[in-house]
Design an enzyme around this catalytic site. Sequence first.
Site, PDB file in Angstrom:
ATOM      1  N   ASP A 103      -9.005   4.502  -1.981  1.00  0.00           N
ATOM      2  CA  ASP A 103      -9.900   4.929  -0.901  1.00  0.00           C
ATOM      3  C   ASP A 103     -11.179   5.568  -1.402  1.00  0.00           C
ATOM      4  OD1 ASP A 103      -7.950   3.940   0.686  1.00  0.00           O
ATOM      5  OD2 ASP A 103      -7.140   5.890   1.286  1.00  0.00           O
ATOM      6  N   ASP A 121       0.868  -1.179   0.000  1.00  0.00           N
ATOM      7  CA  ASP A 121       0.000   0.000   0.000  1.00  0.00           C
ATOM      8  C   ASP A 121       0.912   1.238   0.000  1.00  0.00           C
ATOM      9  OD1 ASP A 121      -2.269   1.551   0.319  1.00  0.00           O
ATOM     10  OD2 ASP A 121      -2.425   1.195   2.485  1.00  0.00           O
ATOM     11  N   GLU A 157       2.879   5.079  -3.788  1.00  0.00           N
ATOM     12  CA  GLU A 157       2.932   6.085  -4.883  1.00  0.00           C
ATOM     13  C   GLU A 157       4.271   6.806  -4.931  1.00  0.00           C
ATOM     14  OE1 GLU A 157       0.529   5.853  -2.558  1.00  0.00           O
ATOM     15  OE2 GLU A 157      -0.821   4.713  -3.827  1.00  0.00           O
TER      16      GLU A 157
END
Length: 929
Positions: A597, A520, A523
Amino acid sequence: MHIHLLPLWFFIIQIIPVLGFTDYLLKTCAQSGFCNRHRFYEANIKESKNRYYSVDKSSIEYYKEENTHKYVFKASIIKTIPRPDVNDIKVELPFTLSFFEDLTSLRFTIDEIRTNRLTELLPDFLNTYRYNETWKWAFDSEFNLYNSELTYKESNWLSNDIITIFNEDESLKVELYTNSFLLKVYYDNKLSIVINEEQLLNIEHLRSKEENFQQLLPEESSFNMFGDNFEYSKADSLRFGPESVGLDFSFIGYKNVFGIPEHADSLRLKDTSKTEPYRLFNVDVFEYNVDSKMPTYGTIPLMIAANPTSSIGVFWVNAADTWVDINYKEDKISSHWISENGIVDVVLLFSKSVAGITEQFTTLTGKPQLPLLSAIGYHQCRWNYNDEADVLNVDSEMDKAHIPYDFIWLDIEYADSRQYFTWKPNSFATPKKMLKKLENLGRQLVVLLDPHLKVDYFASDKCIENGVAINDKNNKPYIGHCWPGKAIWIDALNPLGKKIWDGLVTVFVDKVKNLHMWNDMNEPSIFDGPETTAPKDLIHFGGWEHRSVHNIYGLSVHESTYESLKSLKSDRDQRPFLLTRAYYAGSQRSAAVWTGDNVANWDYLRISIPMVLTNNIVGFPFIGADVAGFSGNPEPELLVRWYQAGIWYPFFRAHAHIDSKRREPYLFDEPIKSIVRDLIVLRYALLPTLYTSFYNSYISGSPIMKPMFYEKPEFEEFYDVDDQFYIGDSGLLTKPVVAPEQTTVDMKFAPGIYYDYFTLDHFVIKGNSVIEKTIETPLEKSAVFIEGGHILTRKDRYRRSSQLTKYDAYTLLISPNLNGFANGILYVDDGISFEYQNGQYVVSNFTFQDNKITNKVIHSPDELAYDGNMSISKIIIPIGSGKVKYSNVATVKMNSNKIVVNVSISDDKKSIIINNPSLSIDTDWELIL
Ligand code: NOJ
């Protein structure tokens, strides 16, 4: 050490549960220096009609490289900056063009020769070239790079100097206009795409701040060239000054473009002349806006133009912050691509069909992985399951409620103080015991593993000692804030970094078979970083600025994790399962992904469908959205509707924010609980069909959730439909309800016969055009059809997990078309190991024609090691079409034996049923009705 002051929005993200994205965190095009400048240039160059780029004909070289045997066409593009009274300034931009072997595609690059005089002023640790290695991450390492022979001829045509270049079989012809750098590409003898038609080629060459005023073109603005005035990125040192690249592509005769995920927007891309461009920049966007062109977590810079009879792909191989403008015109579509730095590296793909583009693109960037069979079952996740007892309790409650599932997940809180590679001592005191218990029940566990590592513990210490943390602009380990507080970030672009990561993963997994990973925040998400990500002037392995590699960072992390898990093969001979949030072209080779999300409301359910469809057509089908919305608390109606859609996502996972109420499906009140259970059971029954779609995808890159236009390109009406879709080649067609109180949906059907999946009632669409039909969708029922012409395979018995279906027999559901014909493929392997790569699998082709069912085994190894059940226990054929002729017995012919089997009619008289026909999927046979 640098102490970071935390801005107000840091606390907003962390503490206050807000609904909706905090827009001001991200730049608009006008606030982004280079995007702003290119749009400015676009407006002016169109007016002025000045030409600054041309090809130096004396520089042309055409040859076969000796060591690589590649055929390459090379030339120098010259950017000329006119100067009054003194010599013009000339910048040399090397240009190459080549064709790929076996693909109908070509690649061209434009680089810059940077002068030593300027690069010598930069610190030694910086790499001063333009970054040209994105392709190394994106392209499949197995793929044989461009090897086709080129032929070229020069001609003088009117006043333009043109060079014509063909590929080996002359299916592609390129005209290079030297006077103003223009490329025209003809596919199938038709002009298909023109590059730089709008003269938007704009390479911001290296120059010093002092000399900048002499080097600006009259059409250019100098906005934020040497400094960034955006609130959160003012500290960007912009050491190279302006270095962006821009270019335009016009798709001639096309009316539709798709692709360039990830955006929470429609499938068909929108015109951006009066809006923001689409931005491609991997960022953490909690509760991102829907119907928006803002960037989200992943980037696949492939744009596909599609017509009923031809298709083009533009793959912009650049990992920097990128913006794309689209302009629909009467007879073409123009697109303007703008990247902050790097080289221009473009692959153009041509095909008669959009499927051909996906296929070629995934030949180049790698086919999607064939996942574990269990990984396409149902995943139960939440932030967080609190301790071992909680995990095992969820596990047993699912069983008690007869809700099948395969994977349970642990979010960040399982780790001691959010230090990955550790377990929280009290809550997870005996993780191996817990994992063993799950394993005995056939269940898998996923734990989260983020690329940020809390400072001052063994994992981060190891990275620092070995110099494999991402460095700050002064080349010292960068410290930022994320879940654990102060953290460093692994530099997975560094081969040694990968090795260190591999060591950490190996020790942590410690041979446990049913432990999998979730990367997760890759980025990367940095709470106190500009735009919630890494400062662009951080330094990676090789001296590259983060600016150059931003969009491939997530890929580098998840690929590294995948390789570690795969290398544990001697201890656990299985395909790794790995979920990533950030991605780039090529991520499909090793990870699944989800849409990040979202919020438990109807808008996010609606937008999840085009988001998943878009990824599916650009070669990354293993994707889903959090069911039933990450933050917030879905009302019962939304829950049901979301599961009705979610069972079709290739990656099917329920997930919930830490602040939301518990919502494991056994907790729902009736009738919601039963409706949701039946939906999950339906997903499990269809696993053989879905797994076959994954296999097709692994072979050809084909979508699993497939848009209407993709399945039926001949109908113009389908090009802007993105709320209904097919599942692979199965003929399953659905339109989920995505709005409240909607007890009907209007669906579009091409001519043919359609069977209601649940009742097997049918209707016929006559004529030659698409017809809209209203379908009843009371809460307990969604609109699911099988288009006539297909044969589906199922396993109908309820089991607790996919693994436990191994010894269950198959059901064939045959849905004839109006000619009484149907066909279907079934792929079977052990669902776990890599042995399919050694031929350990079975592919059967079922056909129904002239009232005869035939099985032809297309592939089967001499000896199949897999001992799962291969028999067919039931055949169902709906008879409403009147095309099926039958009596109460049928004859089976197999291995020169003939047997007679009984045929019965279903209680509702809608289908015939053959129970226990003594047939198996791995032998050839015929059954004559
Ligand atoms: C962000 C992810 O998108 C979300 O799914 C996860 O629950 C949180 N990080 C906490 O790890």
